[in-house]
Design a protein around this motif. Structure first.
Motif: not given
Length: 373
Positions: A324-328, A345-350
């Motif tokens: 999440l931090s990387r996406a932000l 972008e965070y939620e899809r692979p998570m």
């Protein structure tokens, strides 16, 4: 961009550290009254190289973790429940090359807390509900007239019974069919044969639909947890008075460990001299996910609650925080459209990562305890 993180567990604190290190405004709200509210946080954790350790590396805390962790804690043994004979054991890690060293939960929490800006963790804050006003969010807390407002992003890292999860979905955790009863043997009460059998790491003994997990703690003590198949509501309905730890230990052993268990394993429950904590294990359905909502997301158990039978829970939470931090950071946090895209972008692979690991832990649960009727 201003971020609120609900929950000061490893996942929430890791995210806070990563964001603050990159100059994001970030506040953490925790329902515990203080850092000392729960001195026993549970048995120690093994942090994996590609997830928990990688998050700490990017948080600038890996050297401190290495100084606190116990590579020897990777050792693992499987014993026969009836004889206590060792059936399988791993080799110790090569010197200087630990794969997933252990660290006590309290040490990890304090490491993360000490890395945050003073005053950015707010204790005794039980989230009641979140109100959206325009493009920002207002946090309302139970039994408090004062609210906290103007957050662009609210992240739920508030565990199994997440209050923020309800904002995204009506889905609630379901009972897994397994209950854990935990205790801890302090160093001064660890019998010599227990000391030798457990060694530096962890030990498991299985019998039918029961499994005893024992683990060395950093202070030399040994945690013991008896997992067993039960109906939902068993903790309240079984007739054991859990408030009286001494009688509860005796009742547990008499009813569920009197046959087929070696004396040393019964002693681990009877001789702990500590409190005993029963805990029904709940989970979110495998593959559960929510529809995206602007400015709100989840991580860790709030996002993908699962049972501990794959040993990945905290590592997944810290990996969530890292991703999440990387996406932000990639999107820069400079506008509503970019924030929405960063969350997606965070939620899809998570979701994919969570489903894979939830399926694994469910498979292991069924293999060890059978199916829940």
């Amino acid at each position: 961009m201003k971020t609120a993180i609900i929950g000061a567990g490893p996942g929430g604190l890791t995210l806070a550290r990563l964001l603050q290190r990159n100059h994001f405004v970030c506040e953490v709200y925790e329902r515990d009254a203080s850092p000392a509210a729960r001195p026993y946080q549970g048995s120690s954790l093994d942090l994996h190289t590609a997830s928990g350790q990688q998050a700490l590396k990017e948080a600038g805390l890996l050297d401190e973790f290495n100084a606190l962790s116990r590579p020897e804690g990777e050792a693992f043994r499987v014993c026969d429940a009836a004889t206590a004979k060792i059936k399988f054991k791993t080799k110790p890690p090569k010197p200087g090359k630990p794969n997933k060293p252990e660290i006590d939960r309290l040490l990890l929490r304090n490491l993360l807390l000490d890395s945050l800006l003073p005053g950015s963790v707010h204790w005794g804050k039980q989230l009641d509900y979140v109100e959206q006003v325009g493009q920002t969010h207002i946090l309302h807390f139970a039994n408090e007239p004062q609210s906290e407002s103007e957050f662009d992003l609210v992240v739920g890292a508030d565990g199994a019974w997440s209050r923020l999860r309800a904002v995204l979905s009506p889905e609630v955790p379901i009972f897994s069919g397994v209950t854990a009863i935990e205790t801890i043997i302090s160093k001064d009460l660890v019998r010599s044969d227990v000391d030798e059998l457990v060694g530096h790491g962890s030990l498991i003994a299985n019998r039918g639909t029961q499994s005893l997990w024992c683990q060395r703690q950093g202070d030399g003590g040994v945690s013991a947890a008896q997992y067993m198949r039960t109906p939902e509501g068993w903790v309240a309905q079984c007739g054991i008075n859990w408030e009286d730890s001494e009688t509860a230990r005796v009742a547990l052993v008499d009813r569920h460990m009197s046959e087929g268990w070696a004396e040393i394993f019964r002693h681990m429950i009877l001789g702990s001299g500590a409190e005993i904590w029963p805990r029904a294990l709940y989970m979110m359905p495998v593959g559960w996910r929510w529809n995206p909502k602007p400015g709100i997301t989840l991580l860790g158990d709030a996002a993908h609650l699962m049972t501990p039978f794959a040993g990945v829970g905290v590592n997944l939470a810290m990996e969530d925080a890292l991703e999440l931090s990387r996406a932000l950071l990639r999107w820069g946090g400079d506008g509503r459209e970019s924030l929405t895209e960063a969350i997606a972008e965070y939620e899809r692979p998570m979701f994919e990562r969570a489903q894979l690991n939830a399926a694994l832990t469910w498979k292991n649960l069924v293999r060890n305890f059978g199916t829940h009727e």
